[in-house]
Design an enzyme around this catalytic site. Sequence first.
Site, PDB file in Angstrom:
ATOM      1  NE  ARG A 100      36.193  61.293  25.208  1.00 23.04           N
ATOM      2  CZ  ARG A 100      37.073  61.594  25.991  1.00 23.04           C
ATOM      3  NH1 ARG A 100      37.872  60.443  26.791  1.00 23.04           N
ATOM      4  NH2 ARG A 100      37.743  62.638  26.715  1.00 23.04           N
ATOM      5  CE  LYS A 135      38.937  63.549  33.126  1.00 29.94           C
ATOM      6  NZ  LYS A 135      38.946  63.931  31.990  1.00 29.94           N
ATOM      7  CE1 TYR A 173      38.949  32.329  48.470  1.00 26.62           C
ATOM      8  CE2 TYR A 173      39.747  34.339  47.329  1.00 26.62           C
ATOM      9  CZ  TYR A 173      38.314  33.442  48.109  1.00 26.62           C
ATOM     10  OH  TYR A 173      37.638  33.769  49.696  1.00 26.62           O
ATOM     11  CG  MET A 195      35.815  41.412  47.764  1.00 24.57           C
ATOM     12  SD  MET A 195      33.726  40.870  47.931  1.00 24.57           S
ATOM     13  CE  MET A 195      33.642  40.101  46.953  1.00 24.57           C
TER      14      MET A 195
END
Length: 370
Positions: free
Chosen positions: A139, A43, A259, A308
Amino acid sequence: MSPPSLPPPAAGGRLTIDLAAFAANWRDLSARARGAEVAAVVKGDAYGIGIEAAVPALLAAGCRRFFTALPEEGLRVRALAPDAPVTVLGSFVAGQGALYARARLRPVLGSLAEVDDWLAETRGEVEGAVLHVDTGMNRLGMSFAEAAALAASPALARLGPSLVMSHLAVADTPAHPLNALQLERFSAVRALFPGVPASLANSAGLLGHAATHADVARPGIALYGGRSLAGADPMRPVVTLEARVLQLREVVVGEGIGYGAAFVATRPSRIAVAGVGYADGYHRMAGDGGAEAAVAGRRVPLAGRVSMDLVAVDVTDLPPGAVRRGDWIELLGATIPVDEVAARSGTIGYELLTGLGRRLERRYVGGTDG
Ligand SMILES: *Cc1c(COP(=O)(O)O)cnc(C)c1O
């Protein structure tokens, strides 16, 4: 056959996926399972490495059974493995019976409503569905009472289940009492469906609790070199993420980097700015969490925040000339384990691997055709 690697673009980052290590991990798990069949969970696009690469490598290693989360993933596996049982773990959504039947995908039925939908849509003519009974994960999966009702109902014969499964919630922590409770409940479930093969173990169950092996084990993360058991990294690394050095800068004392000026030079520093960022799936938190990178096997700290498209690495302690523009810096791989980066980013290897993005150049090495 390896899938085609992208042509070398001006990518800032590249992923190298070692299919030989991946296949060796499957063989290793298969040996540890001592007689239980070891399937593969593919998956999440095979935990990020790519279904089209993973499935042929697994078939060549001897794997004969696959689990996906979604039917779309099941169709991709089916195209690569025409004869293998392909089981879709996600719950069965009404209206998809014909699609499953056509591609011989096995649904995982986790409630009596799903059983009814499946039987109605396939008129009871398609055998091989998988029953999922909840044993404490809460679940997906039917309750024990629903399973008992099904076992006593004529619907069971029409269903012709190929497997009965449950899922472990705390197998990564062997001492947790829920493991024993789930095992006890699973034995009771198996007794409801005599003659139907059973499956319980994920990677952590396979590696840490032999009692959970049953007939079919369903490892995922361990195949991809990730950690499943707390504190143990027994598998070979499969994925390497590297960032290309775009600039080297000399930074004087007192200057900040990136940043927030989250890193401030306290000594004259040499900083490598490299082309991978959070848009590639390398988490922003890695910078704040103190993640490290590596140059030719030597660890170096990140300098400040991940942005980013860029990451800054403090290479001051490396000998002059050890890093040049255009070189590649390892962000995770043989020196920096994926689970270490994940922990410093506040997450787990599963999330880091499945999030490694499409902008990265992908290279497959160690495939069966070289
Ligand atoms: C994802 C998953 C697995 C594989 O788990 P790992 O921890 O990656 O080994 C097995 N079974 C089910 C139902 C799953 O959802």
